[in-house]
Design an enzyme around this catalytic site. Structure first.
Site, PDB file in Angstrom:
ATOM      1  N   LYS A 169      -2.963   0.896  -3.148  1.00  0.00           N
ATOM      2  CA  LYS A 169      -2.399   0.161  -4.320  1.00  0.00           C
ATOM      3  C   LYS A 169      -3.275   0.446  -5.275  1.00  0.00           C
ATOM      4  O   LYS A 169      -4.022  -0.502  -5.975  1.00  0.00           O
ATOM      5  CB  LYS A 169      -1.946  -1.098  -4.232  1.00  0.00           C
ATOM      6  CG  LYS A 169      -0.633  -1.655  -5.021  1.00  0.00           C
ATOM      7  CD  LYS A 169      -0.556  -3.079  -5.224  1.00  0.00           C
ATOM      8  CE  LYS A 169       0.509  -3.556  -3.843  1.00  0.00           C
ATOM      9  NZ  LYS A 169       0.439  -5.171  -4.078  1.00  0.00           N
ATOM     10  N   ASP A 184      -3.911  -2.142   6.362  1.00  0.00           N
ATOM     11  CA  ASP A 184      -2.604  -2.027   6.132  1.00  0.00           C
ATOM     12  C   ASP A 184      -2.610  -1.425   4.562  1.00  0.00           C
ATOM     13  O   ASP A 184      -1.947  -0.487   4.233  1.00  0.00           O
ATOM     14  CB  ASP A 184      -1.696  -3.196   6.357  1.00  0.00           C
ATOM     15  CG  ASP A 184      -2.359  -4.360   5.950  1.00  0.00           C
ATOM     16  OD1 ASP A 184      -3.622  -4.502   5.249  1.00  0.00           O
ATOM     17  OD2 ASP A 184      -1.832  -5.470   5.910  1.00  0.00           O
ATOM     18  N   LEU A 187     -11.612  -5.510   1.507  1.00  0.00           N
ATOM     19  CA  LEU A 187     -12.225  -4.214   2.215  1.00  0.00           C
ATOM     20  C   LEU A 187     -13.799  -4.221   1.949  1.00  0.00           C
ATOM     21  O   LEU A 187     -14.654  -4.111   2.795  1.00  0.00           O
ATOM     22  CB  LEU A 187     -11.559  -3.110   1.790  1.00  0.00           C
ATOM     23  CG  LEU A 187     -12.014  -1.866   2.430  1.00  0.00           C
ATOM     24  CD1 LEU A 187     -11.683  -1.789   3.898  1.00  0.00           C
ATOM     25  CD2 LEU A 187     -11.326  -0.446   1.863  1.00  0.00           C
ATOM     26  N   ASP A 203       3.418  -8.572   5.132  1.00  0.00           N
ATOM     27  CA  ASP A 203       4.066  -9.896   5.127  1.00  0.00           C
ATOM     28  C   ASP A 203       4.339 -10.521   3.851  1.00  0.00           C
ATOM     29  O   ASP A 203       3.671 -10.005   2.860  1.00  0.00           O
ATOM     30  CB  ASP A 203       3.745 -11.089   6.172  1.00  0.00           C
ATOM     31  CG  ASP A 203       2.738 -11.455   5.525  1.00  0.00           C
ATOM     32  OD1 ASP A 203       1.583 -10.813   5.088  1.00  0.00           O
ATOM     33  OD2 ASP A 203       2.325 -12.677   5.283  1.00  0.00           O
ATOM     34  N   GLY A 245      -1.738  -7.865   9.377  1.00  0.00           N
ATOM     35  CA  GLY A 245      -1.015  -6.728   8.534  1.00  0.00           C
ATOM     36  C   GLY A 245      -1.107  -5.399   9.377  1.00  0.00           C
ATOM     37  O   GLY A 245      -0.238  -4.637   9.240  1.00  0.00           O
ATOM     38  N   ASP A 265      -5.778  -3.246  -2.043  1.00  0.00           N
ATOM     39  CA  ASP A 265      -5.152  -3.630  -3.361  1.00  0.00           C
ATOM     40  C   ASP A 265      -6.044  -3.836  -4.117  1.00  0.00           C
ATOM     41  O   ASP A 265      -6.622  -2.918  -4.847  1.00  0.00           O
ATOM     42  CB  ASP A 265      -4.567  -4.969  -3.131  1.00  0.00           C
ATOM     43  CG  ASP A 265      -3.846  -5.470  -4.371  1.00  0.00           C
ATOM     44  OD1 ASP A 265      -3.493  -4.867  -5.082  1.00  0.00           O
ATOM     45  OD2 ASP A 265      -3.399  -6.825  -4.360  1.00  0.00           O
ATOM     46  N   THR A 266      -6.960  -5.092  -4.717  1.00  0.00           N
ATOM     47  CA  THR A 266      -8.171  -5.193  -5.467  1.00  0.00           C
ATOM     48  C   THR A 266      -9.338  -4.397  -4.873  1.00  0.00           C
ATOM     49  O   THR A 266     -10.057  -3.879  -5.375  1.00  0.00           O
ATOM     50  CB  THR A 266      -8.500  -6.628  -5.623  1.00  0.00           C
ATOM     51  OG1 THR A 266      -8.629  -7.228  -4.526  1.00  0.00           O
ATOM     52  CG2 THR A 266      -7.238  -7.289  -6.318  1.00  0.00           C
ATOM     53  N   GLY A 267      -9.109  -4.401  -3.485  1.00  0.00           N
ATOM     54  CA  GLY A 267     -10.553  -3.751  -2.738  1.00  0.00           C
ATOM     55  C   GLY A 267     -11.406  -5.001  -2.350  1.00  0.00           C
ATOM     56  O   GLY A 267     -12.440  -4.611  -1.619  1.00  0.00           O
ATOM     57  N   ARG A 310       7.531  -8.741   8.487  1.00  0.00           N
ATOM     58  CA  ARG A 310       6.670  -7.914   9.197  1.00  0.00           C
ATOM     59  C   ARG A 310       7.128  -6.920  10.196  1.00  0.00           C
ATOM     60  O   ARG A 310       6.863  -6.033  10.344  1.00  0.00           O
ATOM     61  CB  ARG A 310       5.866  -8.836  10.003  1.00  0.00           C
ATOM     62  CG  ARG A 310       4.646  -9.495   9.201  1.00  0.00           C
ATOM     63  CD  ARG A 310       3.538  -9.808  10.078  1.00  0.00           C
ATOM     64  NE  ARG A 310       2.543 -11.109   9.626  1.00  0.00           N
ATOM     65  CZ  ARG A 310       1.575 -10.977   8.741  1.00  0.00           C
ATOM     66  NH1 ARG A 310       1.510  -9.639   8.219  1.00  0.00           N
ATOM     67  NH2 ARG A 310       0.954 -11.795   8.535  1.00  0.00           N
TER      68      ARG A 310
HETATM   69  P1  IMP Z   1      -7.321  -6.952  -1.609  1.00  0.00           P
HETATM   70  O1  IMP Z   1      -8.300  -7.640  -1.179  1.00  0.00           O
HETATM   71  O2  IMP Z   1      -6.932  -7.280  -2.945  1.00  0.00           O
HETATM   72  O3  IMP Z   1      -7.488  -5.344  -1.642  1.00  0.00           O
HETATM   73  O4  IMP Z   1      -6.217  -7.228  -0.792  1.00  0.00           O
HETATM   74  C1  IMP Z   1      -5.996  -6.634   0.424  1.00  0.00           C
HETATM   75  C2  IMP Z   1      -5.128  -7.541   1.415  1.00  0.00           C
HETATM   76  O5  IMP Z   1      -4.248  -8.301   0.305  1.00  0.00           O
HETATM   77  C3  IMP Z   1      -4.124  -6.893   2.244  1.00  0.00           C
HETATM   78  O6  IMP Z   1      -5.089  -6.713   3.464  1.00  0.00           O
HETATM   79  C4  IMP Z   1      -3.134  -7.603   2.463  1.00  0.00           C
HETATM   80  O7  IMP Z   1      -3.163  -8.432   3.323  1.00  0.00           O
HETATM   81  C5  IMP Z   1      -2.788  -8.399   1.163  1.00  0.00           C
HETATM   82  N1  IMP Z   1      -1.837  -7.527   0.199  1.00  0.00           N
HETATM   83  C6  IMP Z   1      -2.047  -6.950  -1.080  1.00  0.00           C
HETATM   84  N2  IMP Z   1      -0.961  -6.326  -1.532  1.00  0.00           N
HETATM   85  C7  IMP Z   1      -0.112  -6.540  -0.607  1.00  0.00           C
HETATM   86  C8  IMP Z   1       1.286  -6.330  -0.895  1.00  0.00           C
HETATM   87  O8  IMP Z   1       1.723  -5.779  -1.769  1.00  0.00           O
HETATM   88  N3  IMP Z   1       2.059  -6.530   0.385  1.00  0.00           N
HETATM   89  C9  IMP Z   1       1.572  -7.382   1.447  1.00  0.00           C
HETATM   90  N4  IMP Z   1       0.163  -7.808   1.394  1.00  0.00           N
HETATM   91  C10 IMP Z   1      -0.645  -7.471   0.282  1.00  0.00           C
HETATM   92 MG    MG Z   2      -4.588  -7.092   5.389  1.00  0.00          MG
END
Ligand code: IMP
Ligand code: MG
Length: 483
Positions: A430, A399, A407, A458, A345, A402-404, A464
């Site tokens: 987000k 990129d 990361l 994506d 991403g 989201d939930t973190g 993408r």
């Molecule tokens: P987290 O672990 O929930 O923070 O998710 C992070 C990963 O989920 C990002 O690196 C993206 O690959 C994917 N992701 C989360 N939200 C989106 C979105 O709205 N569009 C595309 N990919 C997302």
């Molecule tokens: Mg990602």
């Protein structure tokens, strides 16, 4: 007397004379703005009034700034150089970076580097301020500050003298209310300039298309005189649209040949008289092709079905990425910078970001995948770093956060390799969905709780290559979940 002093004394002469004329206050103030900007060798000047509730600053006179900049919206008096409200003279060295500036991006587009602001005082009360703007970064001298403070005093006297102050406040209130009403409807910035009616349905359609792609537009903002007789303008031409991001005027045409010939003649004349003006005559298939050229639209060859709306245009993204790169370049001078991205991403963001960082750096990538069911899923590293980051200054580039969880996992992994420092730069945040509070040091944009795609992001591998970031149509995702 040195040059600067001489130019100040000349300017005072001019300003005091103007203030003492019986011209309408607005004219007086515009003229003072001009003399002030010139005396300070600056590119622009604004004079602003504080609303009676002391919440907003509205520009009542200006010189040297673009229409677009002036229409960027009322300034929040508490966010924009608020120390001026305490009666201080405020000097800003870099308006694109300073937290006291409310619209740093607007300053960037307008090529504003430094700002000097002085309060307008009436009977000991602050009623507004005067600001000057320079294109080159500048450290203002005491003489500059004294000059502007004195100009502020003359302005205050001029306002009091004409007693039009009250009238202006009433007008100001009205525009602020109008503007607030407009600001409450969630539309594009150009909405405040939206015409009540278009000359032709194709123009409305074109405007909608531009809105969809978040390309700023102005409708018939300027008329160009084309022919004169004894100083009287005999013929004018008013192009339908101006697109500030592309610095391009657009004239739409119907398919009637007689009209096209006439328009072509006017356009030729316009180009002769105004060679600096960029203008295009477009019929419908032309304008679809034009949008495609900038990467937008069906003819661009990218997939746009399923996109509900564009959140950030290509230009907005580029502007923001440049600002982030500038900050990183300042923060990491003399350090050993490594950018680490998570595939896939991050590809667009990483590529643009690194090109704008003006420091030596290296890059590396990791890849991860998610295993398991909904109840019990786990992150797994499928591609680790190629080189050691021990003792280096690492920025983890993402990129979207989201939930973190992703990361958090990756940061723990990277920290175990003993970098000298570890920070995070994410294009999108987000925030509404955060479960683990990971520290984000550089953030591009905050996004709402929706699925976003484009510019590397994506949905099942698609979208993408869109040059913008858009939100997916909710039904598309709902359908998926019902399957
Ligand atoms: P987290 O672990 O929930 O923070 O998710 C992070 C990963 O989920 C990002 O690196 C993206 O690959 C994917 N992701 C989360 N939200 C989106 C979105 O709205 N569009 C595309 N990919 C997302
Ligand atoms: Mg990602």
């Amino acid at each position: 007397m040195d040059n600067r002093e001489y130019s100040y004394s000349q300017a005072f002469k001019q300003i005091a004379k103007t203030a003492n004329t019986s011209l309408p206050l607005k004219k007086v103030l515009n003229s003072i703005a001009r003399s002030t900007a010139k005396a300070l060798k600056s590119s622009g000047c604004t004079i602003m009034l504080l609303s009676p509730q002391k919440e907003h600053l509205d520009i009542i006179a200006a010189y040297g700034l673009s229409d677009l900049y002036l229409r960027k919206g009322a300034l929040n008096a508490h966010k924009s150089l608020r120390e001026v409200l305490d009666g201080k003279i405020v000097a800003i060295f870099d308006a694109t970076q300073d937290e006291r500036v409310q619209y740093p991006e607007a300053a960037d587009t307008e090529k504003i580097s430094s700002v000097l602001a002085a309060p307008l005082l009436q009977k000991g009360e602050i009623v507004g301020q005067v600001r000057i703007y320079t294109e080159e970064p500048r450290c203002f001298s005491q003489a500059d500050k004294d000059f502007l403070a004195t100009v502020a005093n003359i302005i205050a006297i001029a306002m009091e003298k004409t007693e039009l102050h009250q009238v202006l406040i009433a007008e100001h209130e009205e525009t602020v209310t109008k503007r607030r009403k407009l600001a409450d409807t969630p539309q594009l910035p150009s909405s405040s300039l939206r015409p009540s009616s278009f000359g032709h349905p194709s123009e409305e359609e074109f405007a909608k298309l531009l809105d969809f792609y978040r390309i700023e537009w102005l409708y018939e903002p300027r008329s160009f005189p084309l022919a004169w007789h004894n100083d009287k303008v005999m013929e004018m031409f008013t192009p339908d649209f101006y697109l500030p991001e592309l610095d391009l005027y657009i004239e739409l045409t119907t398919l009637k040949q007689s009209l096209i010939t006439e328009k072509n003649r006017k356009l030729r004349r316009l180009r002769e008289l105004y060679p600096e003006v960029n203008i295009k005559l477009l019929n419908k298939s032309d304008y679809l092709r034009l949008l495609a050229k900038y990467g937008y639209g069906r003819l661009g060859g990218t997939k746009v079905e399923g996109i509900d709306r564009v959140l950030f245009s290509h230009t907005q993204i580029q502007r923001r990425v440049r600002a982030l790169a500038k900050r990183i370049s300042q923060d990491y001078a003399e350090r050993q910078l490594v950018l680490v991205g998570i595939l896939k991403g991050v590809v667009c963001f990483m590529s643009d970001l690194m090109q704008h960082i003006t420091l030596p750096l290296t890059i590396d990538f990791m890849a991860i995948s998610y295993y398991g069911t909904d109840n019990e899923s786990a992150v797994k590293i499928t591609k680790d770093l190629d080189t050691s980051i021990a003792g280096l200054d690492v920025i983890m580039v993402e990129d979207i956060v989201d939930t973190g969880m992703t990361l958090n996992y990756v940061l723990n992994h990277l920290a175990s390799h003993n970098p000298r420092s570890l920070h995070v730069c994410t294009l999108l945040d987000k925030r509404a969905r955060r479960l683990i509070n990971v520290p984000l040091d550089y953030i591009g944009f905050e996004v709402p709780d929706e699925f976003v795609v484009g510019y590397g992001l994506d949905y099942h591998g698609e979208y993408r290559n869109l040059p913008f970031i858009g939100a997916l149509t909710p039904e598309l995702i709902e359908k998926e979940h019902k399957k």
